[in-house]
Design a protein around this motif. Structure first.
Motif, PDB file in Angstrom:
ATOM      1  N   HIS A 144      36.356  62.901  74.625  1.00 17.24           N
ATOM      2  CA  HIS A 144      36.261  62.031  73.456  1.00 17.24           C
ATOM      3  C   HIS A 144      37.372  61.003  73.504  1.00 17.24           C
ATOM      4  N   HIS A 145      37.049  59.818  73.030  1.00 12.96           N
ATOM      5  CA  HIS A 145      38.045  58.746  72.956  1.00 12.96           C
ATOM      6  C   HIS A 145      37.888  58.121  71.568  1.00 12.96           C
ATOM      7  N   GLU A 146      38.865  58.343  70.724  1.00 14.77           N
ATOM      8  CA  GLU A 146      38.736  57.920  69.325  1.00 14.77           C
ATOM      9  C   GLU A 146      39.865  56.984  68.898  1.00 14.77           C
ATOM     10  N   VAL A 147      39.596  56.255  67.834  1.00 18.10           N
ATOM     11  CA  VAL A 147      40.588  55.347  67.251  1.00 18.10           C
ATOM     12  C   VAL A 147      40.856  55.821  65.827  1.00 18.10           C
ATOM     13  N   TYR A 183      34.713  71.969  76.622  1.00 15.47           N
ATOM     14  CA  TYR A 183      35.053  71.043  77.714  1.00 15.47           C
ATOM     15  C   TYR A 183      36.347  70.279  77.451  1.00 15.47           C
ATOM     16  N   VAL A 184      37.013  70.577  76.337  1.00 14.10           N
ATOM     17  CA  VAL A 184      38.285  69.907  76.026  1.00 14.10           C
ATOM     18  C   VAL A 184      39.436  70.827  76.422  1.00 14.10           C
ATOM     19  N   LYS A 185      40.212  70.373  77.407  1.00  9.47           N
ATOM     20  CA  LYS A 185      41.363  71.187  77.828  1.00  9.47           C
ATOM     21  C   LYS A 185      42.672  70.595  77.305  1.00  9.47           C
ATOM     22  N   HIS A 186      42.644  69.326  76.946  1.00 12.67           N
ATOM     23  CA  HIS A 186      43.868  68.711  76.438  1.00 12.67           C
ATOM     24  C   HIS A 186      43.525  67.538  75.520  1.00 12.67           C
ATOM     25  N   VAL A 187      44.342  67.360  74.480  1.00 11.62           N
ATOM     26  CA  VAL A 187      44.160  66.231  73.566  1.00 11.62           C
ATOM     27  C   VAL A 187      45.452  65.403  73.589  1.00 11.62           C
ATOM     28  N   THR A 188      45.321  64.129  73.923  1.00  8.62           N
ATOM     29  CA  THR A 188      46.474  63.228  73.914  1.00  8.62           C
ATOM     30  C   THR A 188      46.347  62.277  72.732  1.00  8.62           C
ATOM     31  N   ILE A 189      47.369  62.254  71.892  1.00 11.31           N
ATOM     32  CA  ILE A 189      47.405  61.311  70.766  1.00 11.31           C
ATOM     33  C   ILE A 189      48.494  60.308  71.108  1.00 11.31           C
ATOM     34  N   PHE A 190      48.118  59.038  71.180  1.00 10.95           N
ATOM     35  CA  PHE A 190      49.083  58.025  71.629  1.00 10.95           C
ATOM     36  C   PHE A 190      48.882  56.724  70.872  1.00 10.95           C
ATOM     37  N   THR A 212      40.591  63.033  74.785  1.00  4.90           N
ATOM     38  CA  THR A 212      40.572  64.407  75.274  1.00  4.90           C
ATOM     39  C   THR A 212      40.213  64.377  76.749  1.00  4.90           C
ATOM     40  N   THR A 213      40.804  65.300  77.500  1.00  2.60           N
ATOM     41  CA  THR A 213      40.524  65.363  78.939  1.00  2.60           C
ATOM     42  C   THR A 213      40.046  66.772  79.300  1.00  2.60           C
ATOM     43  N   PRO A 214      39.217  66.863  80.369  1.00  2.86           N
ATOM     44  CA  PRO A 214      38.702  68.177  80.768  1.00  2.86           C
ATOM     45  C   PRO A 214      39.721  68.968  81.597  1.00  2.86           C
ATOM     46  N   PHE A 215      40.948  68.471  81.682  1.00  2.00           N
ATOM     47  CA  PHE A 215      42.042  69.195  82.345  1.00  2.00           C
ATOM     48  C   PHE A 215      43.342  68.760  81.689  1.00  2.00           C
ATOM     49  N   ILE A 216      44.430  69.481  81.990  1.00  2.00           N
ATOM     50  CA  ILE A 216      45.736  69.100  81.435  1.00  2.00           C
ATOM     51  C   ILE A 216      46.360  68.061  82.362  1.00  2.00           C
ATOM     52  N   PRO A 217      46.726  66.895  81.831  1.00  2.00           N
ATOM     53  CA  PRO A 217      47.312  65.853  82.683  1.00  2.00           C
ATOM     54  C   PRO A 217      48.614  66.321  83.342  1.00  2.00           C
ATOM     55  N   ARG A 218      48.947  65.676  84.465  1.00  2.00           N
ATOM     56  CA  ARG A 218      50.032  66.170  85.323  1.00  2.00           C
ATOM     57  C   ARG A 218      51.379  66.290  84.603  1.00  2.00           C
ATOM     58  N   ILE A 219      51.777  65.288  83.837  1.00  2.00           N
ATOM     59  CA  ILE A 219      53.099  65.342  83.198  1.00  2.00           C
ATOM     60  C   ILE A 219      53.197  66.551  82.267  1.00  2.00           C
ATOM     61  N   LEU A 220      52.126  66.812  81.530  1.00  2.00           N
ATOM     62  CA  LEU A 220      52.124  67.966  80.621  1.00  2.00           C
ATOM     63  C   LEU A 220      52.170  69.278  81.400  1.00  2.00           C
ATOM     64  N   GLU A 221      51.395  69.319  82.482  1.00  2.00           N
ATOM     65  CA  GLU A 221      51.360  70.506  83.348  1.00  2.00           C
ATOM     66  C   GLU A 221      52.759  70.762  83.919  1.00  2.00           C
ATOM     67  N   ASP A 222      53.420  69.703  84.365  1.00  2.00           N
ATOM     68  CA  ASP A 222      54.770  69.839  84.928  1.00  2.00           C
ATOM     69  C   ASP A 222      55.768  70.292  83.856  1.00  2.00           C
ATOM     70  N   GLU A 223      55.629  69.741  82.641  1.00  2.00           N
ATOM     71  CA  GLU A 223      56.523  70.159  81.549  1.00  2.00           C
ATOM     72  C   GLU A 223      56.323  71.643  81.239  1.00  2.00           C
ATOM     73  N   THR A 234      51.873  67.946  73.182  1.00  2.00           N
ATOM     74  CA  THR A 234      51.575  69.175  72.469  1.00  2.00           C
ATOM     75  C   THR A 234      50.557  69.944  73.297  1.00  2.00           C
ATOM     76  N   LEU A 235      50.757  71.245  73.454  1.00  2.00           N
ATOM     77  CA  LEU A 235      49.872  72.043  74.312  1.00  2.00           C
ATOM     78  C   LEU A 235      49.194  73.139  73.504  1.00  2.00           C
ATOM     79  N   LEU A 236      47.889  73.246  73.715  1.00  2.00           N
ATOM     80  CA  LEU A 236      47.105  74.198  72.925  1.00  2.00           C
ATOM     81  C   LEU A 236      46.974  75.556  73.607  1.00  2.00           C
ATOM     82  N   LYS A 237      47.335  75.619  74.886  1.00  2.00           N
ATOM     83  CA  LYS A 237      47.150  76.861  75.650  1.00  2.00           C
ATOM     84  C   LYS A 237      47.982  78.011  75.085  1.00  2.00           C
ATOM     85  N   LYS A 238      47.395  79.216  75.170  1.00  2.00           N
ATOM     86  CA  LYS A 238      48.098  80.404  74.659  1.00  2.00           C
ATOM     87  C   LYS A 238      49.408  80.663  75.405  1.00  2.00           C
TER      88      LYS A 238
END
Ligand code: ZN
Ligand code: ZN
Ligand code: ZN
Length: 348
Positions: free
Chosen positions: A113-116, A154-161, A181-192, A290-294
């Motif tokens: 999803h891509h929202e305004v 299908y939403v693995k990550h939500v980026t609010i920017f 929303t992306t179907p995977f966690i983007p790299r910077i978040l994954e690295d953090e 912000t990360l939603l993963k347990k």
């Protein structure tokens, strides 16, 4: 000749050169040109028919907030906040059962999803100048969309920017935030997350809780209220970059209480207002991490990163992922601290 410093990020394996020799003053970055207004604004009240139907609108009804959505052909009027699908989305919802991204694959459909989020019916009610009560609605709309979208398989990550100003990528000047929303966690978040996990394994403590305690007492400290601390990060990549961290350990924004949401609204108002008054409304981007993963719950600490767009990243930065910052975080914090203090005074 005094040599420059090379500093490493708290979380990422990323280095930045703090270029003391090429040092600039924050006032070197004061914005001079005034942006020309575009024609009819599709995000202004009265032009709702120029946009897709809203997925969420906040309406005021007898002092309470009523939450609705538009139906095809019908558009709610007199809204306080309005969330619409982006007309040119980077990610689109699946039409059938989505195929998940496999770790080994190099191709996937851009499902999501891509929202305004239209932050106000008033064209120029940007967070640096907004009513705090309006920013509370905006933050609540972020949380509502986060709750709704994070429940989708299908939403693995939500980026609010947020892109503020044309140089920062905003094609419309009406106050708005975006969400992808992306179907995977983007790299910077994954690295953090990885860095936070390994710190947790070694120390049984949250890395950013530790950073927060230290930076609160450091020359990089900028502002705090009951729930949030703001500071210029040790290895700031951008001149005048600052981060906002909740004082209470929380891995994602949905853990915020009502009182904390109000404190976040105040923090955003005075800090973005301070930046605005210091540099004459400069372009900036911000992003919520912000990360939603347990498995992020104990070790990861959500935060807001604000990146003023004052420098041009050229050949060295683009080819190495290493950056040169011409203003030290300590100098940035000193200037921002005063500007934010004045901003808070103006609010009372
Ligand atoms: Zn407008
Ligand atoms: Zn923490
Ligand atoms: Zn971050």
């Amino acid at each position: 000749m005094a040599s420059n410093e090379v500093r490493k990020d708290y979380l990422l394996n990323r280095w930045v050169v703090i270029a003391k020799e090429r040092k600039k003053r924050p006032t070197d970055f004061v914005k001079k040109s005034v942006e020309k207004e575009e024609g009819v604004c599709p995000l202004c009240p009265g032009n709702e028919h120029m946009t897709p139907p809203a997925v969420l609108v906040y309406l005021s009804s007898n002092g309470e907030i009523r939450k609705e959505s538009d139906q095809n052909g019908f558009r709610h009027k007199d809204w306080l906040v309005r969330v619409i699908p982006n007309l040119y989305p980077a990610f689109t919802p699946p039409d059938e059962k989505p195929v998940m991204v496999k770790e080994s694959s190099v191709l996937a459909r851009a499902v999501g999803h891509h929202e305004v989020i239209i932050e106000s019916p008033f064209h120029n009610e940007h967070p640096g100048a907004a009513r705090v009560s309006q920013l509370v609605h905006v933050i609540n709309a972020y949380l509502d969309r986060l709750t709704d979208l994070s429940g989708k398989s299908y939403v693995k990550h939500v980026t609010i920017f947020r892109n503020h100003g044309r140089e920062a990528g905003a094609s419309l000047s009406h106050a708005h935030t975006q969400l992808i929303t992306t179907p995977f966690i983007p790299r910077i978040l994954e690295d953090e997350l990885e860095a936070s996990k390994s710190f947790w394994t070694k120390n049984h403590a949250c890395l950013l809780c530790n950073v927060l305690a230290k930076e609160r007492e450091s020359p990089r400290f900028i502002w705090e209220n009951n729930s949030f601390v703001v500071f210029a990060p040790w290895a700031s990549v951008n001149p005048l970059e600052f981060w906002v961290l909740p004082k209470r350990h929380q891995s994602n924004m949905l853990a915020m209480s009502g009182g904390e949401a109000e404190d976040l609204a105040e923090t955003m108002r005075v800090c973005l207002g301070g930046l605005r008054s210091l540099l004459n409304d400069p372009p900036y981007n911000f992003g919520f991490h912000t990360l939603l993963k347990k498995d992020a719950r104990e070790c990861y600490h959500w935060h807001l990163e604000v990146y003023p767009r004052l420098a041009v990243w050229a050949g060295f930065e683009k080819s190495t992922g290493m950056f040169i910052n011409t203003i030290s975080p300590e100098d940035a914090a000193a200037e921002l601290r005063e500007a934010v203090k004045a901003e808070k005074k103006g609010l009372q």
